[in-house]
Scaffold this motif. Structure first.
Motif, PDB file in Angstrom:
ATOM      1  N   GLN A 190       0.816  -1.213   0.000  1.00 20.61           N
ATOM      2  CA  GLN A 190       0.000   0.000   0.000  1.00 20.61           C
ATOM      3  C   GLN A 190       0.857   1.274   0.000  1.00 20.61           C
ATOM      4  O   GLN A 190       1.935   1.311   0.592  1.00 20.61           O
ATOM      5  CB  GLN A 190      -0.924   0.001   1.216  1.00 20.61           C
ATOM      6  N   SER A 191       0.344   2.305  -0.676  1.00 22.63           N
ATOM      7  CA  SER A 191       1.039   3.591  -0.726  1.00 22.63           C
ATOM      8  C   SER A 191       0.871   4.383   0.573  1.00 22.63           C
ATOM      9  O   SER A 191       1.595   5.351   0.812  1.00 22.63           O
ATOM     10  CB  SER A 191       0.522   4.422  -1.903  1.00 22.63           C
ATOM     11  N   TYR A 192      -0.103   3.995   1.390  1.00 25.83           N
ATOM     12  CA  TYR A 192      -0.314   4.653   2.681  1.00 25.83           C
ATOM     13  C   TYR A 192       0.851   4.321   3.608  1.00 25.83           C
ATOM     14  O   TYR A 192       1.464   3.242   3.497  1.00 25.83           O
ATOM     15  CB  TYR A 192      -1.630   4.164   3.288  1.00 25.83           C
ATOM     16  N   SER A 193       1.160   5.231   4.519  1.00 33.09           N
ATOM     17  CA  SER A 193       2.278   5.028   5.445  1.00 33.09           C
ATOM     18  C   SER A 193       2.180   3.686   6.158  1.00 33.09           C
ATOM     19  O   SER A 193       1.167   3.383   6.786  1.00 33.09           O
ATOM     20  CB  SER A 193       2.301   6.150   6.489  1.00 33.09           C
ATOM     21  N   HIS A 194       3.197   2.870   6.060  1.00 33.49           N
ATOM     22  CA  HIS A 194       3.178   1.523   6.640  1.00 33.49           C
ATOM     23  C   HIS A 194       3.134   1.548   8.169  1.00 33.49           C
ATOM     24  O   HIS A 194       2.803   0.536   8.800  1.00 33.49           O
ATOM     25  CB  HIS A 194       4.392   0.740   6.154  1.00 33.49           C
ATOM     26  N   ASP A 195       3.462   2.685   8.741  1.00 31.61           N
ATOM     27  CA  ASP A 195       3.369   2.812  10.194  1.00 31.61           C
ATOM     28  C   ASP A 195       1.956   3.142  10.659  1.00 31.61           C
ATOM     29  O   ASP A 195       1.675   3.110  11.857  1.00 31.61           O
ATOM     30  CB  ASP A 195       4.316   3.921  10.689  1.00 31.61           C
ATOM     31  N   SER A 196       1.072   3.445   9.686  1.00 35.39           N
ATOM     32  CA  SER A 196      -0.272   3.904  10.038  1.00 35.39           C
ATOM     33  C   SER A 196      -1.367   2.879   9.767  1.00 35.39           C
ATOM     34  O   SER A 196      -2.546   3.193   9.893  1.00 35.39           O
ATOM     35  CB  SER A 196      -0.595   5.199   9.270  1.00 35.39           C
ATOM     36  N   TYR A 197      -0.977   1.668   9.387  1.00 32.81           N
ATOM     37  CA  TYR A 197      -2.006   0.641   9.216  1.00 32.81           C
ATOM     38  C   TYR A 197      -1.454  -0.734   9.598  1.00 32.81           C
ATOM     39  O   TYR A 197      -0.241  -0.960   9.606  1.00 32.81           O
ATOM     40  CB  TYR A 197      -2.552   0.631   7.789  1.00 32.81           C
ATOM     41  N   GLU A 198      -2.387  -1.600   9.938  1.00 33.81           N
ATOM     42  CA  GLU A 198      -2.059  -2.982  10.273  1.00 33.81           C
ATOM     43  C   GLU A 198      -2.975  -3.916   9.494  1.00 33.81           C
ATOM     44  O   GLU A 198      -4.057  -3.518   9.059  1.00 33.81           O
ATOM     45  CB  GLU A 198      -2.226  -3.235  11.772  1.00 33.81           C
ATOM     46  N   VAL A 199      -2.527  -5.142   9.322  1.00 36.16           N
ATOM     47  CA  VAL A 199      -3.344  -6.167   8.673  1.00 36.16           C
ATOM     48  C   VAL A 199      -3.645  -7.243   9.696  1.00 36.16           C
ATOM     49  O   VAL A 199      -2.730  -7.807  10.301  1.00 36.16           O
ATOM     50  CB  VAL A 199      -2.616  -6.786   7.456  1.00 36.16           C
ATOM     51  N   VAL A 200      -4.938  -7.497   9.905  1.00 38.33           N
ATOM     52  CA  VAL A 200      -5.366  -8.507  10.873  1.00 38.33           C
ATOM     53  C   VAL A 200      -5.973  -9.680  10.098  1.00 38.33           C
ATOM     54  O   VAL A 200      -7.022  -9.549   9.466  1.00 38.33           O
ATOM     55  CB  VAL A 200      -6.409  -7.936  11.863  1.00 38.33           C
ATOM     56  N   VAL A 201      -5.299 -10.820  10.138  1.00 44.86           N
ATOM     57  CA  VAL A 201      -5.812 -12.031   9.508  1.00 44.86           C
ATOM     58  C   VAL A 201      -6.646 -12.777  10.546  1.00 44.86           C
ATOM     59  O   VAL A 201      -6.114 -13.253  11.555  1.00 44.86           O
ATOM     60  CB  VAL A 201      -4.680 -12.925   8.990  1.00 44.86           C
ATOM     61  N   ALA A 202      -7.946 -12.851  10.307  1.00 45.04           N
ATOM     62  CA  ALA A 202      -8.864 -13.514  11.235  1.00 45.04           C
ATOM     63  C   ALA A 202      -9.153 -14.917  10.707  1.00 45.04           C
ATOM     64  O   ALA A 202      -9.985 -15.106   9.811  1.00 45.04           O
ATOM     65  CB  ALA A 202     -10.160 -12.712  11.377  1.00 45.04           C
ATOM     66  N   ASP A 203      -8.459 -15.889  11.244  1.00 41.18           N
ATOM     67  CA  ASP A 203      -8.565 -17.276  10.786  1.00 41.18           C
ATOM     68  C   ASP A 203      -9.775 -17.946  11.439  1.00 41.18           C
ATOM     69  O   ASP A 203      -9.840 -18.085  12.661  1.00 41.18           O
ATOM     70  CB  ASP A 203      -7.278 -18.027  11.146  1.00 41.18           C
ATOM     71  N   ASP A 204     -10.711 -18.381  10.598  1.00 39.87           N
ATOM     72  CA  ASP A 204     -11.960 -18.970  11.083  1.00 39.87           C
ATOM     73  C   ASP A 204     -11.861 -20.491  11.187  1.00 39.87           C
ATOM     74  O   ASP A 204     -12.717 -21.217  10.690  1.00 39.87           O
ATOM     75  CB  ASP A 204     -13.108 -18.570  10.152  1.00 39.87           C
ATOM     76  N   VAL A 257      -6.161  -5.836  -3.674  1.00 43.43           N
ATOM     77  CA  VAL A 257      -6.554  -4.424  -3.545  1.00 43.43           C
ATOM     78  C   VAL A 257      -5.583  -3.532  -4.309  1.00 43.43           C
ATOM     79  O   VAL A 257      -4.400  -3.850  -4.471  1.00 43.43           O
ATOM     80  CB  VAL A 257      -6.612  -4.003  -2.052  1.00 43.43           C
ATOM     81  N   ASP A 258      -6.103  -2.422  -4.786  1.00 43.70           N
ATOM     82  CA  ASP A 258      -5.296  -1.439  -5.494  1.00 43.70           C
ATOM     83  C   ASP A 258      -4.246  -0.838  -4.555  1.00 43.70           C
ATOM     84  O   ASP A 258      -4.448  -0.754  -3.343  1.00 43.70           O
ATOM     85  CB  ASP A 258      -6.211  -0.332  -6.028  1.00 43.70           C
ATOM     86  N   ARG A 259      -3.138  -0.405  -5.117  1.00 42.00           N
ATOM     87  CA  ARG A 259      -2.035   0.127  -4.301  1.00 42.00           C
ATOM     88  C   ARG A 259      -2.473   1.339  -3.482  1.00 42.00           C
ATOM     89  O   ARG A 259      -1.977   1.562  -2.376  1.00 42.00           O
ATOM     90  CB  ARG A 259      -0.854   0.495  -5.203  1.00 42.00           C
ATOM     91  N   ASN A 260      -3.407   2.130  -3.991  1.00 40.81           N
ATOM     92  CA  ASN A 260      -3.878   3.330  -3.288  1.00 40.81           C
ATOM     93  C   ASN A 260      -5.205   3.094  -2.576  1.00 40.81           C
ATOM     94  O   ASN A 260      -5.938   4.041  -2.293  1.00 40.81           O
ATOM     95  CB  ASN A 260      -4.019   4.489  -4.287  1.00 40.81           C
ATOM     96  N   TRP A 261      -5.534   1.855  -2.314  1.00 37.89           N
ATOM     97  CA  TRP A 261      -6.826   1.475  -1.725  1.00 37.89           C
ATOM     98  C   TRP A 261      -7.086   2.221  -0.424  1.00 37.89           C
ATOM     99  O   TRP A 261      -8.120   2.871  -0.257  1.00 37.89           O
ATOM    100  CB  TRP A 261      -6.838  -0.037  -1.500  1.00 37.89           C
ATOM    101  N   ILE A 262      -6.167   2.136   0.522  1.00 35.03           N
ATOM    102  CA  ILE A 262      -6.373   2.787   1.821  1.00 35.03           C
ATOM    103  C   ILE A 262      -6.337   4.306   1.680  1.00 35.03           C
ATOM    104  O   ILE A 262      -7.202   5.018   2.208  1.00 35.03           O
ATOM    105  CB  ILE A 262      -5.313   2.316   2.839  1.00 35.03           C
ATOM    106  N   LYS A 263      -5.354   4.810   0.958  1.00 34.11           N
ATOM    107  CA  LYS A 263      -5.199   6.261   0.821  1.00 34.11           C
ATOM    108  C   LYS A 263      -6.440   6.897   0.199  1.00 34.11           C
ATOM    109  O   LYS A 263      -6.929   7.936   0.673  1.00 34.11           O
ATOM    110  CB  LYS A 263      -3.964   6.575  -0.039  1.00 34.11           C
ATOM    111  N   ASN A 264      -6.978   6.298  -0.846  1.00 34.42           N
ATOM    112  CA  ASN A 264      -8.156   6.867  -1.503  1.00 34.42           C
ATOM    113  C   ASN A 264      -9.400   6.781  -0.615  1.00 34.42           C
ATOM    114  O   ASN A 264     -10.262   7.662  -0.644  1.00 34.42           O
ATOM    115  CB  ASN A 264      -8.410   6.150  -2.824  1.00 34.42           C
ATOM    116  N   ALA A 265      -9.502   5.720   0.165  1.00 35.82           N
ATOM    117  CA  ALA A 265     -10.665   5.573   1.053  1.00 35.82           C
ATOM    118  C   ALA A 265     -10.672   6.642   2.131  1.00 35.82           C
ATOM    119  O   ALA A 265     -11.722   7.214   2.466  1.00 35.82           O
ATOM    120  CB  ALA A 265     -10.664   4.188   1.681  1.00 35.82           C
TER     121      ALA A 265
END
Length: 333
Positions: free
Chosen positions: A30-44, A98-106
């Motif tokens: 993602q183009s958004y700052s990597h310090d400003s987001y996290e990815v949570v994998v919720a394994d069901d 997801v698009d590279r600017n997915w978070i930033k555009n949202a």
């Protein structure tokens, strides 16, 4: 856009390790700052080595892995949200890119307290479309493969309440009924693979997910909104009208059995033949649009299998539609 919002991307998964890899790769880039987001994998409840795979990854952002017993997509997303630290919750599916600017555009759409979430654009690559697949295309829908919510709005309405089908629509309706806005931005892009038409997938969709049943749930609790935005297919709608001969032939078959009437039996037989050939035309149009004759020949064996069982799927749709009406005491004819 409110600057430096902390975002938690929630990715539910269940025994789809190979698909998950491609999804996570797009999230790590993602183009958004990597310090400003996290990815949570919720394994069901995966048992295919998903946990070991996720833990072995080298991510460019914070990566969180949580596991629970198998409970369904809705509970898995709730579990991921409960283990997140972001102010905004971003939802996508494990088979999406997801698009590279997915978070930033949202985040550009989060301009005030009234904005409870943002909806994006979902597309399917044309190269994936075959006679046995259906593109997943959405312009501003409520699908959880491409939607963002503020954690405040998400917690306000209690998160996901349904487990496996229509859970995304149910949540979006409750968020808007609580007074929040859900604007749409076409630059928030997610690529979703085409839905593959196999006997297994079709039976899962028409019987396991019980679409008609949960449609009746939404019709009861969000009557006006559901009628307007989902355009539910009632018995008198054009979508269902084409199945009238099938329903009538089933009724006449039952009547002929109890009445021992040759005339009723012949009428039933004629209707059954009509419904078979009309169904073949309907399914051919549904499955084979935007494909070549060569592709149809290539998949002829699978197509014939689907033609043979389509009446069972239609019957399942009707059954769950009626079951939902009886359960939730609504009338959608």
């Amino acid at each position: 856009m409110i600057e430096n919002l902390k975002v938690s991307v929630i990715v539910p998964t269940y025994n789809r390790k190979n698909l998950l890899e491609r999804c996570l790769k797009s999230l790590f880039e993602q183009s958004y700052s990597h310090d400003s987001y996290e990815v949570v994998v919720a394994d069901d409840g995966s048992n295919d080595g998903t946990g070991e795979f996720v833990k072995s990854l080298k991510s460019t952002c914070k990566l969180v892995y949580v596991w629970q017993e198998n409970k369904g997509r809705g509970p898995a997303r709730n579990f991921g949200a409960a283990n997140s630290s972001g102010e905004v919750l971003a939802f996508t599916d494990d088979d999406c890119v997801v698009d590279r600017n997915w978070i930033k555009n949202a985040l550009k759409e989060f301009t005030g307290e009234k904005v409870g979430g943002v909806r994006g654009r979902t597309i399917t690559d044309s190269g994936e479309i075959t006679p046995l697949s259906r593109p997943v295309i959405s312009e501003g829908g409520d699908q959880t493969c491409n939607i963002f919510y503020t954690k405040k709005a998400f917690n306000h309405v209690g998160g996901f309440k349904l487990t496996q089908f229509r859970e995304d629509t149910d949540l979006a309706f409750r968020v808007r009924d609580a007074g929040y806005e859900l604007p749409y931005n076409s630059s928030i892009i997610v690529k979703h693979p085409a839905d593959r038409y196999t006997l297994k997938n079709l039976f899962k969709k028409h019987t396991g997910l019980q679409k008609g049943y949960w449609d009746m749930y939404l019709l009861k609790y969000y009557h006006k909104r559901f009628k307007k935005e989902i355009a539910i297919a009632g018995i008198f709608s054009p979508d269902i009208f084409m199945n009238y001969p099938f329903y009538l032939s089933a009724v006449f078959s039952v009547l002929s059995f109890f009445m021992f009437s040759t005339g009723v039996f012949v009428m039933s037989l004629v209707l059954m033949l009509y419904v078979y050939f009309s169904s073949v035309l309907i399914i051919t149009n549904e499955l084979c649009r935007a494909t070549t004759f060569r592709q149809m020949v290539k998949y002829k064996g699978e197509l014939l299998q689907i033609f043979a069982v389509w009446w069972i799927l239609m019957l399942a749709d009707l059954w769950f539609h009626i079951k939902g009406m009886l359960k939730f005491r609504v009338f959608s004819f």
